[in-house]
Design a protein around this motif. Sequence first.
Motif, PDB file in Angstrom:
ATOM      1  N   VAL A  14     103.453  67.170  25.305  1.00  0.00           N
ATOM      2  CA  VAL A  14     103.661  68.448  24.630  1.00  0.00           C
ATOM      3  C   VAL A  14     102.530  68.726  23.644  1.00  0.00           C
ATOM      4  O   VAL A  14     101.987  69.844  23.592  1.00  0.00           O
ATOM      5  CB  VAL A  14     105.020  68.469  23.897  1.00  0.00           C
ATOM      6  CG1 VAL A  14     105.132  69.708  23.008  1.00  0.00           C
ATOM      7  CG2 VAL A  14     106.162  68.424  24.890  1.00  0.00           C
ATOM      8  N   THR A 139     105.552  75.421  17.614  1.00  0.00           N
ATOM      9  CA  THR A 139     105.922  74.880  18.924  1.00  0.00           C
ATOM     10  C   THR A 139     106.030  73.362  18.893  1.00  0.00           C
ATOM     11  O   THR A 139     107.028  72.783  19.359  1.00  0.00           O
ATOM     12  CB  THR A 139     104.887  75.299  19.979  1.00  0.00           C
ATOM     13  OG1 THR A 139     104.834  76.723  20.062  1.00  0.00           O
ATOM     14  CG2 THR A 139     105.252  74.736  21.341  1.00  0.00           C
ATOM     15  N   PHE A 143     109.598  71.093  19.347  1.00  0.00           N
ATOM     16  CA  PHE A 143     109.824  70.281  20.539  1.00  0.00           C
ATOM     17  C   PHE A 143     109.593  68.779  20.334  1.00  0.00           C
ATOM     18  O   PHE A 143     110.032  67.984  21.183  1.00  0.00           O
ATOM     19  CB  PHE A 143     108.921  70.770  21.683  1.00  0.00           C
ATOM     20  CG  PHE A 143     109.367  72.066  22.285  1.00  0.00           C
ATOM     21  CD1 PHE A 143     110.480  72.123  23.108  1.00  0.00           C
ATOM     22  CD2 PHE A 143     108.689  73.237  22.020  1.00  0.00           C
ATOM     23  CE1 PHE A 143     110.909  73.324  23.670  1.00  0.00           C
ATOM     24  CE2 PHE A 143     109.102  74.449  22.569  1.00  0.00           C
ATOM     25  CZ  PHE A 143     110.210  74.489  23.394  1.00  0.00           C
TER      26      PHE A 143
END
Length: 291
Positions: A14, A139, A143
């Motif tokens: 990620v 973001t 996550f």
Amino acid sequence: MIEKDAVANNAIIVNTLAIILAASIAIILHAVMPAGVNTENFDSVFVKLLGFPVVAASYFVLLFTHCVVVMRYLGNQSNVPKLQIGIRFGLAFAILYFFGMQEVVVEGSPFGEWGVAFVSYQFFIGVGDAIPVLLLCGTVAYFTLDNANTCLPVQTLRRTEKIKVVIFITLAFLTERVIGYETGIITGNCNTYPIPCYIWTILFGMVLGYCYLVLYPVLVREQNKLLLSIKLLVQTIGVNWIIFNSFIGLIYNGYMSQMLLRSGIDVAILFLSCIVISNYFIKPDIRENSV
């Protein structure tokens, strides 16, 4: 153990994708915004050897990698909700870039003089840097950060403490830069454009003070005042400010040493300011629960 390894691997994936995407967005925004620039003016050894696109892409990857690494390292030690951590770090970095771009260093721009064209160009470049880092931090935090201990109230400074912090950091930054400008240690355009130069210096000092306020709740649990100063204004804002300033040195020949010198002095003053603030301005007993 297997589950922890899987979580760690997912976080790496990620983070990597988010950094690449943020760097791509930054490059695209700079390309489409009305702030065109002639890359033939860039004459550094890095540009001549690798080409401007490679240098720009590498710079953004390095800059955003630092944002992610420091946010995850400090964020995982905090009791602040993960999305709020992302917003706080993203906002701190975004305003650092946006206002930092307006520093009156005409020689480090495509223009021969300070004016509307310079301000407009730097404005759009600043926006192109700020938007991706906001999206990146939000973001990655959402996550990949742990959401443990978020039931605890978010502790921020009291109103009087906030005012003292911003005023003190602004005065410290202004004093450092005035001495630097007048002695020639920090080169710039204050002799040619003194009013814009000193207005920016005051405003940016206030920005640095606001960065302190935004990030303080994330690190308030740090009891060691020296470590708090290092984490808040050296590891986070300080290192990022140095990387940010290095871009001019990466694209223009002969500017790297000066940009590293000025940003290094800035960080040293911020570090000392943070120590003074931690020891004399902040009382650790009572906190408000809002920024």
